[in-house]
Design a protein around this motif. Structure first.
Motif, short mmCIF file in Angstrom:
data_model
loop_
_atom_site.label_atom_id
_atom_site.label_comp_id
_atom_site.label_asym_id
_atom_site.label_seq_id
_atom_site.Cartn_x
_atom_site.Cartn_y
_atom_site.Cartn_z
N UNK A 122 -0.53 -1.64 -1.31
CA UNK A 122 -1.19 -0.40 -1.70
C UNK A 122 -0.20 0.47 -2.47
N UNK A 123 -0.62 0.91 -3.64
CA UNK A 123 0.26 1.74 -4.45
C UNK A 123 0.42 3.14 -3.85
N UNK A 124 -0.68 3.69 -3.34
CA UNK A 124 -0.62 5.04 -2.78
C UNK A 124 -0.01 5.00 -1.38
N UNK A 125 0.49 6.14 -0.90
CA UNK A 125 1.06 6.18 0.45
C UNK A 125 0.05 5.74 1.50
N UNK A 126 0.46 4.88 2.41
CA UNK A 126 -0.44 4.36 3.44
C UNK A 126 0.37 4.06 4.69
N UNK A 127 -0.30 4.20 5.85
CA UNK A 127 0.37 4.06 7.14
C UNK A 127 -0.61 3.50 8.16
N UNK A 128 -0.11 2.72 9.10
CA UNK A 128 -0.91 2.25 10.23
C UNK A 128 -0.53 3.08 11.44
N UNK A 238 2.70 17.02 -5.01
CA UNK A 238 3.60 15.90 -5.30
C UNK A 238 3.45 15.51 -6.76
N UNK A 239 4.54 15.27 -7.48
CA UNK A 239 4.46 15.00 -8.92
C UNK A 239 3.72 13.71 -9.27
N UNK A 240 3.69 12.77 -8.36
CA UNK A 240 3.02 11.49 -8.64
C UNK A 240 1.64 11.43 -8.02
N UNK A 241 1.53 11.82 -6.75
CA UNK A 241 0.27 11.63 -6.01
C UNK A 241 -0.56 12.90 -5.91
N UNK A 242 -0.04 14.02 -6.36
CA UNK A 242 -0.82 15.26 -6.32
C UNK A 242 -1.74 15.38 -7.51
N UNK A 262 -4.81 6.02 4.25
CA UNK A 262 -4.33 5.95 2.87
C UNK A 262 -4.49 7.31 2.21
N UNK A 263 -3.47 7.78 1.53
CA UNK A 263 -3.49 9.07 0.86
C UNK A 263 -3.78 8.82 -0.62
N UNK A 264 -5.06 8.85 -0.98
CA UNK A 264 -5.53 8.42 -2.29
C UNK A 264 -5.65 9.63 -3.21
N UNK A 265 -5.05 9.59 -4.41
CA UNK A 265 -5.19 10.70 -5.34
C UNK A 265 -6.67 10.99 -5.62
N UNK A 266 -7.04 12.26 -5.52
CA UNK A 266 -8.46 12.62 -5.61
C UNK A 266 -8.85 13.22 -6.96
N UNK A 267 -7.92 13.81 -7.68
CA UNK A 267 -8.27 14.52 -8.90
C UNK A 267 -7.72 13.87 -10.17
#
Length: 270
Positions: A122-128, A238-242, A262-267
Motif C-alpha cells: 500500500x502506497x498510503x500509510x497503513x497499519x494493522x 502533510x506535504x504528500x498525503x494531505x 489505511x490513511x487514504x488521500x481524500x482531496x
C-alpha cells in the motif's frame, strides 16, 4: 457530458442518505434477529451480557447495532450461546460487520505473515491494529509519519493513545484535531469501556486521558453529545498525503480480531 458541481453535490447527498438508510435498516434487522434467537434459546439480554462478559448496556448497544466492528471473538461467542446455525452465524456477521465470518478457528497474525506484505504494497500509510488498538504491524509510509511525530515508544505502540495523547501529532499533523480526530476516537473509547467493563486497557487509557486537560475536556463533553458519526475526510497536514485523508477500515476475513486502517488521500487525484 460534464457533471456540474451542484449535480455532484446532490449525487453525494443521495449516496449518503442511501447509506444511512441502509445502516438503519440493518440495525432494525439485527435487533429483530437477535431478539428472536434469544427467545428461541430462552435467555434474556442480561443473561447474554453476563456470558459475554459485557455490561448490560454494552450488550444492548450491540443488539441495537450501535457498536462498530465488534470483534470476531464476541460475535462467535454470541453465536455459540444462541446456538446459531452456520447460516445464522453468517447473517449475524453480515448484519453487524457486513462481511463473511472467519473460519471458526481463526488464523492468528503469526500464521498470516502475508498481511505484513499486504501493508508494504500500500502506497498510503497503513497499519494493522488489534481490538485494543495495539499497533501490530505498519508499513514504511505510516512509520515515517506517525513514528517520527511521536518518538515515544510507549505512546506509538497504541494508535488510540498516540492520536489522543501525542502533542506532536495533534498540534502539527492532525488538523481540526478536537472534532475530526479526538471526539470520534473518544466515542470509540467510551464504547470500549461499556463493552469490555472488566478489561484493563480502556480503563488505563481513560486514566491517562484524565491527566491531559485538553483531552479530558472533550471526554467530559461526550455525555452531552449525540451519537458520533464517522468522519468521512479529516484534515491531515502533510506535504504528500494531505491536506485531507479518509481513514478506511478493513476487517480481513481470515484475520479474526484485527483490522487494517489505511490513511487514504481524500482531496487529491492520484
Amino acid at each position: 457530458m460534464t457533471t456540474s458541481p451542484v449535480e455532484s453535490t446532490h449525487r453525494a447527498e443521495r449516496v449518503t442518505i442511501m447509506a444511512v438508510q441502509s445502516a438503519i435498516k440493518a440495525r432494525g434487522e439485527l435487533q429483530v434477529f437477535l431478539h428472536r434467537c434469544r427467545e428461541r434459546a430462552g435467555v434474556s439480554q442480561e443473561d447474554v451480557a453476563k456470558q459475554l462478559h459485557l455490561s448490560p448496556r454494552g450488550y444492548w448497544n450491540l443488539e441495537q447495532g450501535r457498536i462498530r466492528n465488534p470483534s470476531a471473538a464476541v460475535l462467535d461467542e454470541l453465536a455459540r450461546l444462541l446456538e446459531l446455525s452456520p447460516d445464522e452465524r453468517w447473517r449475524l456477521y453480515m448484519l453487524t460487520v457486513r462481511h463473511d465470518p472467519p473460519p471458526l478457528h481463526g488464523a492468528t497474525l503469526d500464521e498470516q505473515s502475508t498481511w505484513a506484505d499486504l501493508l508494504s504494497m500500500q502506497a498510503c500509510p497503513a497499519v494493522i491494529i488489534d481490538q485494543t488498538w495495539r499497533v501490530v504491524s505498519a508499513n514504511d509510509a505510516y512509520q515515517d509519519i506517525f513514528h517520527a511525530a511521536a518518538p515515544d515508544r510507549h505512546s506509538r505502540a497504541n494508535l488510540l493513545r498516540q492520536v489522543l495523547l501525542a502533542p506532536q501529532l495533534r498540534d502539527t499533523l492532525l488538523g481540526d484535531w478536537d472534532e475530526a480526530w479526538a471526539t470520534p476516537l473518544l466515542s470509540d473509547l467510551r464504547t470500549a469501556c461499556e463493552v469490555y467493563p472488566e478489561a484493563e486497557w480502556p480503563k488505563a487509557l481513560v486514566r491517562n486521558v484524565a491527566l491531559d486537560p485538553r483531552v479530558h475536556r472533550l471526554w467530559t463533553q461526550l455525555s452531552t453529545r449525540p451519537l458520533i458519526r464517522p468522519v468521512p475526510a479529516r484534515p491531515f497536514r502533510h506535504p504528500v498525503w494531505g491536506p485531507r485523508v479518509t481513514v478506511v477500515e478493513t476487517v480481513p476475513r481470515y484475520l479474526a480480531g484485527y483490522k487494517i486502517l489505511s490513511f487514504v488521500p481524500a482531496d487529491r487525484r492520484r
